[in-house]
Design an enzyme around this catalytic site. Sequence first.
Site, PDB file in Angstrom:
ATOM      1  N   ARG A 149      -9.217  -0.328   3.761  1.00 47.90           N
ATOM      2  CA  ARG A 149      -8.316   0.713   3.263  1.00 47.90           C
ATOM      3  C   ARG A 149      -6.936   0.137   2.951  1.00 47.90           C
ATOM      4  NH1 ARG A 149      -7.196   5.113   7.165  1.00 47.90           N
ATOM      5  NH2 ARG A 149      -5.432   5.009   5.752  1.00 47.90           N
ATOM      6  N   ASP A 191       3.106   0.850  12.132  1.00 52.04           N
ATOM      7  CA  ASP A 191       1.949   0.209  11.502  1.00 52.04           C
ATOM      8  C   ASP A 191       1.724  -1.227  11.997  1.00 52.04           C
ATOM      9  OD1 ASP A 191       1.368   2.476  10.102  1.00 52.04           O
ATOM     10  OD2 ASP A 191       2.183   1.791   8.193  1.00 52.04           O
ATOM     11  N   CYS A 216      -6.565  13.271  11.967  1.00 54.58           N
ATOM     12  CA  CYS A 216      -7.120  11.995  11.542  1.00 54.58           C
ATOM     13  C   CYS A 216      -7.129  11.033  12.699  1.00 54.58           C
ATOM     14  CB  CYS A 216      -6.361  11.423  10.375  1.00 54.58           C
ATOM     15  SG  CYS A 216      -4.904  10.551  10.860  1.00 54.58           S
ATOM     16  N   LYS A 266       0.847  -1.216   0.000  1.00 56.49           N
ATOM     17  CA  LYS A 266       0.000   0.000   0.000  1.00 56.49           C
ATOM     18  C   LYS A 266       0.872   1.253   0.000  1.00 56.49           C
ATOM     19  CE  LYS A 266      -2.002   1.760   4.060  1.00 56.49           C
ATOM     20  NZ  LYS A 266      -1.668   3.193   4.123  1.00 56.49           N
ATOM     21  N   ASN A 267       1.839   1.289   0.891  1.00 54.16           N
ATOM     22  CA  ASN A 267       2.613   2.522   1.052  1.00 54.16           C
ATOM     23  C   ASN A 267       3.636   2.761  -0.054  1.00 54.16           C
ATOM     24  OD1 ASN A 267       1.103   2.997   3.275  1.00 54.16           O
ATOM     25  ND2 ASN A 267       2.718   2.642   4.779  1.00 54.16           N
ATOM     26  N   ARG A 283      -1.044  14.612  12.457  1.00 51.35           N
ATOM     27  CA  ARG A 283      -0.392  14.475  11.146  1.00 51.35           C
ATOM     28  C   ARG A 283      -0.305  15.796  10.382  1.00 51.35           C
ATOM     29  NH1 ARG A 283      -2.420   8.717   8.754  1.00 51.35           N
ATOM     30  NH2 ARG A 283      -0.363   8.518   7.867  1.00 51.35           N
TER      31      ARG A 283
HETATM   32  C1  UD1 Z   1       3.518   7.003   6.397  1.00 47.71           C
HETATM   33  C2  UD1 Z   1       2.702   5.778   6.126  1.00 47.71           C
HETATM   34  C3  UD1 Z   1       2.014   5.280   7.396  1.00 47.71           C
HETATM   35  C4  UD1 Z   1       3.040   5.091   8.498  1.00 47.71           C
HETATM   36  C5  UD1 Z   1       3.906   6.329   8.675  1.00 47.71           C
HETATM   37  C6  UD1 Z   1       5.054   6.120   9.646  1.00 47.71           C
HETATM   38  C7  UD1 Z   1       2.050   6.048   3.832  1.00 47.71           C
HETATM   39  C8  UD1 Z   1       0.963   6.300   2.850  1.00 47.71           C
HETATM   40  N1  UD1 Z   1       1.712   6.072   5.113  1.00 47.71           N
HETATM   41  O1  UD1 Z   1       2.604   8.013   6.835  1.00 47.71           O
HETATM   42  O2  UD1 Z   1       1.365   4.052   7.104  1.00 47.71           O
HETATM   43  O3  UD1 Z   1       2.357   4.818   9.709  1.00 47.71           O
HETATM   44  O4  UD1 Z   1       4.481   6.713   7.410  1.00 47.71           O
HETATM   45  O5  UD1 Z   1       5.839   5.049   9.268  1.00 47.71           O
HETATM   46  O6  UD1 Z   1       3.183   5.799   3.456  1.00 47.71           O
HETATM   47  N2  UD1 Z   1       4.922  14.804  10.913  1.00 47.71           N
HETATM   48  C9  UD1 Z   1       5.001  16.159  11.223  1.00 47.71           C
HETATM   49  N3  UD1 Z   1       5.054  17.052  10.196  1.00 47.71           N
HETATM   50  C10 UD1 Z   1       5.043  16.661   8.878  1.00 47.71           C
HETATM   51  C11 UD1 Z   1       4.993  15.307   8.582  1.00 47.71           C
HETATM   52  C12 UD1 Z   1       4.919  14.391   9.619  1.00 47.71           C
HETATM   53  O7  UD1 Z   1       4.998  16.536  12.387  1.00 47.71           O
HETATM   54  O8  UD1 Z   1       5.109  17.543   8.009  1.00 47.71           O
HETATM   55  C13 UD1 Z   1       4.839  13.830  12.007  1.00 47.71           C
HETATM   56  C14 UD1 Z   1       3.505  13.059  11.981  1.00 47.71           C
HETATM   57  O9  UD1 Z   1       2.472  13.768  12.634  1.00 47.71           O
HETATM   58  C15 UD1 Z   1       3.878  11.787  12.697  1.00 47.71           C
HETATM   59  C16 UD1 Z   1       5.345  11.568  12.277  1.00 47.71           C
HETATM   60  O10 UD1 Z   1       5.812  12.831  11.818  1.00 47.71           O
HETATM   61  O11 UD1 Z   1       3.810  11.968  14.080  1.00 47.71           O
HETATM   62  C17 UD1 Z   1       5.516  10.542  11.191  1.00 47.71           C
HETATM   63  O12 UD1 Z   1       4.753  10.899  10.063  1.00 47.71           O
HETATM   64  P1  UD1 Z   1       5.160  10.500   8.579  1.00 47.71           P
HETATM   65  O13 UD1 Z   1       6.429   9.702   8.607  1.00 47.71           O
HETATM   66  O14 UD1 Z   1       5.109  11.709   7.735  1.00 47.71           O
HETATM   67  O15 UD1 Z   1       3.974   9.523   8.199  1.00 47.71           O
HETATM   68  P2  UD1 Z   1       3.097   9.535   6.884  1.00 47.71           P
HETATM   69  O16 UD1 Z   1       3.948   9.823   5.702  1.00 47.71           O
HETATM   70  O17 UD1 Z   1       1.884  10.379   7.129  1.00 47.71           O
END
Ligand code: UD1
Length: 420
Positions: free
Chosen positions: A396, A304, A116, A22-23, A121
Amino acid sequence: MTKYVINGENKLEGSVDISGSKNSALPIIAACILNGGKTNLYNVPNINDTEGMLEILKNLGCNIKKKGKKICIDSSKINKYDIDSKLMNKMRSSVIIVGAILARFKKASFSYPGGCEIGARPIDLHIKGFRKMGINIDESTGYIVGKCDKIKPTEIQLDFPSVGATENLILVSVFTDGETVIRNVAMEPEIEDLQNFLNKMGAKVSGAGSNVIRIIGVKKLKEISYTIMPDRIETGTFLTYAAMSGGNVEVCKCNTEHIIPILTKLEESGCRIYNEKNRLALIAPKRLKAIDFQTLPYPGFPTDMQSVFLSMLTVAKGTSTVTENIFENRFKCVSELSKMGAKISVLGSSCVIKGVKRLHGTIVKAADLRGGAALIGAGIKARGTTVIENGDFIERGYDNIEFKLKNLNIDIKKIKEHVN
Ligand code: UD1
């Protein structure tokens, strides 16, 4: 509305093939915008999140043909650069499309994704990176509008190795006229899959899998075919179900190198694992042992897998401690597991699980994707019937989980209810 009904206490037995990741699929589908032509993707998982991403592409003007796990995306006729806010709100990870739109059109307009189910996030790291590359981001209207004449190659240091921000910044960098260096990037295997995909198209991306990524801009990208890598979280989920049910499974078409942190913890809890390159076998002990773990960015234990592991530990012998370091709201399945007889206390970002011998079936509600998968595990182990409401969350991210579990000796039924 989807419900899953499980009659518990059967052991997982047999063999299962793992679907595409998925990711990986989500950013790769988004990246199909970049070549302005046709891309054939193979091994695309048939799940609601990939459907959601394809809907966004269609809405932008892409032509999409789907046949089983093969998808052909033609992005030559994209006629807009604003992402439909309803479609974007349906799926938070849709934000990774922004980098691809900006790279191709030098402008994009999108809505700010709200909070969410698993945490706030924010996307501040994405926005900060875009600004560093000379993109003017205007947030004054409720929409976010990004524009520039030229995307500037530059050096970016991420404050945190965010998966989404790493992917977005790679995508936005592919057509610059120089080298972009991004440091403290996420090292997840899905980023390497995105790099391989882009390089096959003709991009020059290197370093994925390490903490520094370099992108040398190219003029254009070509039409290609690409196969999405296997889903490491689905692999871990089936192994964990087998472990908690006291079963014995073979998991095929997976990449065992990607799940070493998961295998290490399963072995620590008493499972025997036989590991080949694309195949794994797991034999569960009579009773699992309690273990402690914390979630960390890759190559640490994946967030995850946290809920599914937590569910497994409710029936292990002894007391386990789980600490969640990535998302602030990822213990939502705890209240539902407690209804099934689990003994869990949450203390901030940690929880303590006192293993019980038996769970009992009842009606529970999924509150997020992985929490829903955790309830399926509990339902498999529990005595009696478990009904999992809000099963749409599970759809999902898990491709045909009902069919796969039925083939593994589990008494599970999916019920689709139509809401008027
Ligand atoms: C991706 C994965 C998700 C997984 C996560 C962490 C996909 C589609 N989803 O989500 O399944 O659980 O990585 O391995 O690939 N954060 C900030 N600011 C930002 C971006 C992130 O503070 O601009 C924080 C988030 O709130 C969270 C942490 O960083 O606490 C990790 O988020 P991130 O690695 O960005 O996860 P996703 O890309 O949303």
